[in-house]
Scaffold this active site. Structure first.
Site: not given
Ligand code: NOJ
Length: 760
Positions: A294
């Site tokens: 993430d």
């Molecule tokens: C953080 C989020 O937790 C995740 O779900 C997302 O795909 C990413 N950012 C990219 O935007």
């Protein structure tokens, strides 16, 4: 068997086998190509494949000068970037792809990721709302539409589905998942993976499918007290029986990527957690796609106190099986040195790169890196009439009727004076929810617009109050109006003269989603006050709720005669709501999460364990309850009404005792005894009454969406096998234990008929 039937069966078996062996051949061929390419790659190029950057400059414009963007641009040209996220549109994607393919030594195409969470530009309802449909076909179709639009816009990989089970209404990201139940969550995970990727392995190479990503692995939905990015501290029982099943289902359905999560599990951040990523995912489950971290989660391991610096964080993440670094900028900075210094074994890098290249080959990016960059297709697909129809269909199916005293709904189509009131009634932005990066602002059909299409009624509209103050955006805190009630009087005057008042109240679209945790679950701002003021002048109120999570509305539940849960329904919100209010669509949605009576009950969920003192058998205070509020939810999991009425009878099991391996067949009759055609989600739950580990009081193990015409009845049959009757022990072993079981079938998790059987 008749001869023709036999031939057909043999033919279809042969074709299934041929398909299987095709897939095997493709897999082998791809693996060979991966090896050939890997052998040509320098260490820097390998590490480059493991690096993902967020979109950085107007790519079709001049090259960036200075700062972060220039660095990213240089890395891209050197072949040090394997993927980009948030770049979108055929023009932009073609431009970055061109650099990767035409200006680097090996010309390895980028995989382009994007958060396609509930649609790309034409938005379907938020995922929690879609889950309320319990309609797997509809969910799959809505996901296909999302894949079609995204792939037509240059994107070939989505960061979805979010399969985080959560029981915590305070947590803003419940809007992205399928609710509190692992069984429903697993079924929906499969529908969504197939919707994005297609039904077979080969489908991924089609131009209108994209690679899916099961996230967030694992445990993120259990952030303590619902506070975003918070500590997770769960038992093995919860991990194996509640958190992991939807991920396993997504993996079994062939999901090509996983995203790890921000939280710790047993003190180890998921990104650095080799138990999760190597032992379970890549080991036990044999996952052969890749894991993306993430956002900046490698770097965040320093804040967790699990790594002293970026170098150590990188080593831990790579060794634990996190294959691609999203925006920590650490793999690209540290990994080459770590390998050269002998601190990280090259085998970890090779393993990660193999996985990433494999998915790129499967998508067909090496055959044609610009396959998703067809501007003519983009124009034709994105925002098409077909897509609008599809998201409208999904939106209607997602609506849940929570209360309908005296059949206030459906509204009459003519001769009724209707007052529409509420800050969200004419809002074209909030219903888009918070994950709507590619949608245009204010592009939803508002409830006012939807209701105006019914021209034979006198409709008046007064907002009553504003919900928010100032601009609401994806990155800023929403500020609520808590003082300005100057619109109340006009709204009351309108209400006074109406036969029915429709009030659209709830949360702002940017109030749920990532980083949107709450400690209250009420109507924000002055909305509760507005509701009570209007009630004083006209109690004939239909309350339409817009929200991204369960709300706790005890006053409304008690006083307001009709309540419609309309979530955030995306682009076609107003049309869907109007069609339900006017009875052109009979609601059939069921809650995928329990709605509490007050926030203090959270986490509240139907599949809890029994306590030692579940009832007040001694008639005193010493039992498991609250002293100030009933311990049951306001509306339980699986709850939802219809304009018609369904009657359940004759619940039967085909035997009372079963040998191991025998199927338990459960039948019951359901009749539509009301005045409308309608659909009902028939739900089946079980309880393993005594087991080697305590089991929940009820667990969903089957459901069927049954359409019944007025006056019609049907027999519904469920078959339970070992897959449904067992559970995971604290070491992750699946056990099916003999003994007494209960079976419950009914209209929601609380209103059921029961039978028992013995498993020998
Ligand atoms: C953080 C989020 O937790 C995740 O779900 C997302 O795909 C990413 N950012 C990219 O935007």
């Amino acid at each position: 068997m008749k001869k023709s039937l036999l031939i057909l069966t043999l033919l279809s078996l042969a074709s299934a086998n041929a398909q299987k062996s095709n897939a095997m051949n493709t897999k082998e061929a791809i693996n060979k190509k991966v090896e050939v390419l890997l052998n040509k790659m320098t260490l820097e190029e390998k590490v480059g494949q493991m690096n993902q950057y967020n979109g950085f400059w107007e790519v079709t414009g001049p090259a960036p000068k200075g700062g972060d963007a220039e660095k990213k641009y240089e890395h891209l040209r050197k072949g040090w970037v394997g993927s980009m996220l948030t770049v979108r549109g055929t023009g932009q994607v073609r431009a970055v792809q061109k650099i990767a393919v035409e200006q680097t030594r090996l010309g390895i195409p980028l995989i382009i990721g994007f958060d396609v969470i509930h649609g790309y530009k034409t938005l379907s309802p938020i995922p929690l709302a879609e889950a309320a449909s319990w309609d797997l076909e509809a969910i799959k179709k809505s996901t296909q539409v999302a894949a079609d639009e995204a792939s037509a816009s240059g994107i070939n990989w989505t960061f979805g589905p979010n399969v985080d089970v959560s029981r915590e209404a305070r947590w803003g990201r419940v809007m992205e998942g399928a609710g509190e139940d692992p069984y429903l969550g697993s079924k929906i995970a499969i529908a969504r993976v197939q919707g994005f990727q297609g039904d077979t392995e080969d489908d991924l190479a089609k131009v209108n499918t994209i690679a899916a990503c099961a996230k967030h692995f694992a445990g993120y939905g259990f952030a303590e007290s619902g506070k975003e990015y918070n500590t997770v501290d769960i038992s093995n029982a919860t991990l194996y029986n509640t958190v992991l099943p939807p991920f396993k289902a997504a993996n079994d359905a062939g999901v090509r990527t996983f995203m790890n999560s921000f939280n710790i599990l047993n003190g180890i951040p998921a990104t650095g957690n080799s138990f999760l990523q190597r032992d379970i995912l890549k080991g036990k489950w044999k996952f052969d796609g890749f894991v993306i971290t993430d956002w900046a989660s490698v770097r965040e391991m320093i804040n967790h106190g699990f790594a002293k610096d970026g170098k150590e964080a990188t080593k831990k993440a790579v060794e634990a099986g996190a294959d691609m670094d999203m925006e920590s900028h650490l793999y690209v900075a540290e990994l080459v040195n770590l390998v050269n210094e002998g601190k990280v074994d090259i085998k970890f890098i090779d393993d990660a790169v193999r996985r990433i290249l494999r998915v790129k080959y499967e998508l067909g990016l090496f055959d044609n890196p610009y396959k998703y960059c067809d501007a003519a297709r983009e124009k034709q697909v994105v925002g098409s009439a077909y897509n609008h129809e599809a998201v409208l269909d999904m939106a209607k199916k997602s609506i849940v009727l929570l209360k309908n005293d005296n059949n206030l709904l459906p509204l009459k189509k003519s001769g009724q004076k209707i007052a529409l009131i509420g800050p969200l009634a004419n809002d074209k932005n909030s219903p888009l929810g918070s994950w709507r990066i590619a949608a245009e602002d204010n592009s939803a059909v508002s409830v006012l617009e939807g209701m105006q299409r019914y021209k034979d009624n006198a409709l008046t509209f007064e907002k009553g109050a504003d919900l928010t103050i100032g601009k609401t955006t994806f990155v800023d805190e929403v500020v609520f109006n808590t003082t300005d009630k100057s619109g109340f009087e006009a709204a009351k005057n309108t209400a006074k003269n109406a036969d029915v008042v429709v009030m659209v109240l709830g949360e702002h679209g940017f109030q749920s989603g990532e980083a949107r945790s709450r400690t209250t679950l009420d109507l924000p701002g002055v909305q509760q006050e507005l509701l009570e003021e209007i009630y004083k002048v006209n109690s004939n109120i239909v309350l339409v709720l817009n929200n991204g999570r369960p709300l706790a509305l005890p006053w409304a539940a008690e006083h307001i005669p009709a309540i419609v849960e309309a979530w955030q329904l995306g682009t076609e919100t107003g049309n869907a709501v109007a069609q339900v209010l006017y009875g052109d669509y009979n609601p059939s949605g069921k809650l995928p999460m329990s709605f509490p009576r007050n926030v203090g009950q959270c986490p509240i969920y139907y599949n809890h364990f029994n306590t030692g003192r579940p009832t007040n058998s001694e008639n005193n205070v010493f039992w498991s309850h609250y002293t100030d509020v009933d311990k049951t939810p306001q509306w339980p999991f699986g709850f939802g009404l219809s304009y018609t009425k369904f009657e359940y009878k004759n619940l039967k099991l085909n035997q009372s005792e079963y040998k191991k391996g025998e199927k338990v067949t459960v039948t019951l009759e359901i009749a539509n005894v009301g005045d409308y055609d309608g659909k009902e989600v028939v739900q089946l739950y079980i309880q393993d009454i005594v087991a080697s580990l305590a089991r929940p009081v009820k667990e969903l193990k089957g459901f069927e969406l049954v359409a019944l015409k007025k006056g019609e009845s049907k027999t519904v049959t469920f078959n339970l096998s070992e897959k449904e009757l067992g559970f995971y022990d604290n070491n992750g072993n699946y056990l099916v234990e003999p003994g007494q079981f209960k079976v419950f079938v009914g209209t929601n998790s609380d209103d059921v008929k029961a039978a028992t059987f013995e498993l020998k």
